[in-house]
Design an enzyme around this catalytic site. Sequence first.
Site, PDB file in Angstrom:
ATOM      1  N   ASP A  86     -12.372  -1.973   3.383  1.00 23.05           N
ATOM      2  CA  ASP A  86     -11.329  -1.661   4.394  1.00 23.05           C
ATOM      3  C   ASP A  86     -10.268  -1.062   3.607  1.00 23.05           C
ATOM      4  OD1 ASP A  86     -10.585  -4.096   3.841  1.00 23.05           O
ATOM      5  OD2 ASP A  86     -11.395  -5.078   5.275  1.00 23.05           O
ATOM      6  N   ASP A  88      -5.912  -2.280   4.964  1.00 22.33           N
ATOM      7  CA  ASP A  88      -4.952  -2.407   4.766  1.00 22.33           C
ATOM      8  C   ASP A  88      -3.977  -1.678   5.254  1.00 22.33           C
ATOM      9  OD1 ASP A  88      -6.544  -4.714   6.017  1.00 22.33           O
ATOM     10  OD2 ASP A  88      -6.892  -5.024   4.159  1.00 22.33           O
ATOM     11  N   ASP A 170      -1.086 -13.365  -1.990  1.00 22.05           N
ATOM     12  CA  ASP A 170      -1.568 -13.874  -3.241  1.00 22.05           C
ATOM     13  C   ASP A 170      -1.991 -13.622  -4.297  1.00 22.05           C
ATOM     14  OD1 ASP A 170      -3.645 -12.237  -2.260  1.00 22.05           O
ATOM     15  OD2 ASP A 170      -5.022 -13.554  -1.262  1.00 22.05           O
TER      16      ASP A 170
HETATM   17  P1  ATP Z   1     -11.448  -7.534   0.889  1.00 21.69           P
HETATM   18  O1  ATP Z   1     -10.857  -6.689   1.938  1.00 21.69           O
HETATM   19  O2  ATP Z   1     -11.808  -6.261  -1.032  1.00 21.69           O
HETATM   20  O3  ATP Z   1     -11.995  -8.363   1.051  1.00 21.69           O
HETATM   21  P2  ATP Z   1      -8.442  -8.228   0.648  1.00 21.69           P
HETATM   22  O4  ATP Z   1      -7.199  -7.804  -0.420  1.00 21.69           O
HETATM   23  O5  ATP Z   1      -7.829  -6.612   1.299  1.00 21.69           O
HETATM   24  O6  ATP Z   1      -9.705  -7.907  -0.079  1.00 21.69           O
HETATM   25  P3  ATP Z   1      -7.931  -9.313   3.030  1.00 21.69           P
HETATM   26  O7  ATP Z   1      -8.582 -10.558   3.411  1.00 21.69           O
HETATM   27  O8  ATP Z   1      -9.096  -7.784   3.576  1.00 21.69           O
HETATM   28  O9  ATP Z   1      -8.084  -8.796   1.705  1.00 21.69           O
HETATM   29  O10 ATP Z   1      -6.217  -9.147   3.229  1.00 21.69           O
HETATM   30  C1  ATP Z   1      -5.857  -8.314   3.025  1.00 21.69           C
HETATM   31  C2  ATP Z   1      -4.231  -8.254   1.913  1.00 21.69           C
HETATM   32  O11 ATP Z   1      -3.307  -9.228   2.429  1.00 21.69           O
HETATM   33  C3  ATP Z   1      -4.385  -8.900   0.353  1.00 21.69           C
HETATM   34  O12 ATP Z   1      -4.911  -7.881  -0.396  1.00 21.69           O
HETATM   35  C4  ATP Z   1      -3.435  -9.939  -0.068  1.00 21.69           C
HETATM   36  O13 ATP Z   1      -2.613  -9.243  -0.403  1.00 21.69           O
HETATM   37  C5  ATP Z   1      -3.189 -10.383   1.872  1.00 21.69           C
HETATM   38  N1  ATP Z   1      -3.638 -11.569   1.841  1.00 21.69           N
HETATM   39  C6  ATP Z   1      -4.723 -12.025   2.688  1.00 21.69           C
HETATM   40  N2  ATP Z   1      -4.998 -12.949   2.965  1.00 21.69           N
HETATM   41  C7  ATP Z   1      -3.916 -13.877   2.141  1.00 21.69           C
HETATM   42  C8  ATP Z   1      -4.242 -15.061   2.022  1.00 21.69           C
HETATM   43  N3  ATP Z   1      -4.746 -16.198   2.422  1.00 21.69           N
HETATM   44  N4  ATP Z   1      -2.495 -15.614   1.081  1.00 21.69           N
HETATM   45  C9  ATP Z   1      -1.975 -14.889   1.247  1.00 21.69           C
HETATM   46  N5  ATP Z   1      -2.371 -13.267   0.907  1.00 21.69           N
HETATM   47  C10 ATP Z   1      -2.891 -12.957   1.893  1.00 21.69           C
HETATM   48 MG    MG Z   2      -8.401  -5.898   2.950  1.00 22.57          MG
END
Ligand code: ATP
Ligand code: MG
Length: 468
Positions: A86, A88, A170
């Site tokens: 996805d 963001d 994170d």
């Molecule tokens: P994916 O969508 O592939 O699962 P993602 O890294 O995009 O991985 P998301 O949950 O969509 O994960 O979150 C988007 C972004 O928000 C992350 O890349 C990170 O920068 C931030 N993020 C998400 N969850 C947390 C958290 N618990 N603590 C700190 N930052 C976070």
């Molecule tokens: Mg994501």
Amino acid sequence: MARSLLKRIGSLFSKGSADQNEQPAPVFAPAETGRKIIPESEHQIPRKYLDDNAMKVVYRLIDGGYDGYLVGGCIRDLLQGEKPKDFDVATSASPEEAHELFRRSRLIGRRFKLLHVRFGREIIEVATFRASHDSHPENSNGEHGRQNESGMITRDNVYGTIEEDADRRDFTVNALYYCVKDHSIYDFANGYQDLKDGVLRMIGDPVARYREDPVRMLRAARFAGKLDFEIEANTAAPIRELAPLLKDIAPARLFDESLKLLQSGYAEGAYKHLQHYDLFEPLFPQTQRALLGERGELVETLLLNALRNTDRRLAQRKSVTPAFLFAALLWYPVQDLMQKLMKENRMPPLPALHEAANQVLAKQVKSTAIPRRFSTPIREIWEMQIRLPRRDGKRAERLIEQPRFRAAYDLLLLRENSGEDLGGLSRWWTEYQSAHPEKREQMSRDSGKGQKPRRRRRKKPNNATRDE
Ligand code: ATP
Ligand code: MG
């Protein structure tokens, strides 16, 4: 230039949080770390891979006078040559301000407010730049931000600058911002280099960051598994000791995380990290106990086979369902309890199974809240395990027509392939499914031959005794 940008972004927030600006500069002042700009000529992300709808959202935000960037997993995955799950967006607009710009949008979340912008079936998640609570202590226990006594953030709506936003993400590889104006990537935490080196590194002090949000430990296991990255030593060191903190996380959130861990196509790798860091037990305590029990090897083989199966299906773009995966993960705890109830309480198989299913699910939902739309089919898949051995007469034909037959058959196959002795039952069902009608009848007849004839109940038993 960075200073004037900071000032401009800061002014956008002067309305809601006037006193934020009067605070002394944060310890990890972004200006000290600085931003690296990686030009398009270097990162070479092909523009056609940028999601059209996410780009529309970013352009609309910019037209509205705010800053907007593609951020997080999508940039990380594109740099890895993978298709993002996805996209963001991060913005200087508050959730409410962004909401006003998009007709088909919805504000969600209380702990962490977000805007969902809908384009048909696609949802673009828009998050306002956030600041760490440390740099705004007045907010660590107020309307916008809250931390409990163990340091866990229970509300995270303290807004800030893009630099502060990068600081509170994170992992370094998740803190890369794609600027649509010049197609460069902004890197505040050296994530670009870590990505090239295959290193998963927590931003800031890992212990504090895990205490703020223990789910970050699960995310470490997930990304290490998915990216095949090494977890940097300081990032890995505290995990085992802090793993029990996951018990404080809402079971609904842990259910979502468990699906991301086990149904994103990299479950086998993620599982190995979960076990290595003692993170599996807080998610699946009953399965962990079965893994350590007498039949541990069998349990582990079934579990790994189920995860590999799921990964394979996802790679082939086939559908997967949480009901099947949970039915497989919890099968041995259910079977063990069912056998105990049959032996110790002299219960017949089916009521024993129902009771075992109730007890195992009731315990599991305390760790991961399985929604009812999944727990009902899970029970049905288990019940079919008891019914599948009875194939005589019209039974087989009736079973094959049940909506849950396919999943139940798949679990049966898994069980037998993992070493459970079922006397070739799954092979029988494999053959039966591809047999023509006469052959099926013959097979059903033959399957009844070896079975003991079931005694009929008398209509009005005087001294009713159970015949099972
Ligand atoms: P994916 O969508 O592939 O699962 P993602 O890294 O995009 O991985 P998301 O949950 O969509 O994960 O979150 C988007 C972004 O928000 C992350 O890349 C990170 O920068 C931030 N993020 C998400 N969850 C947390 C958290 N618990 N603590 C700190 N930052 C976070
Ligand atoms: Mg994501």
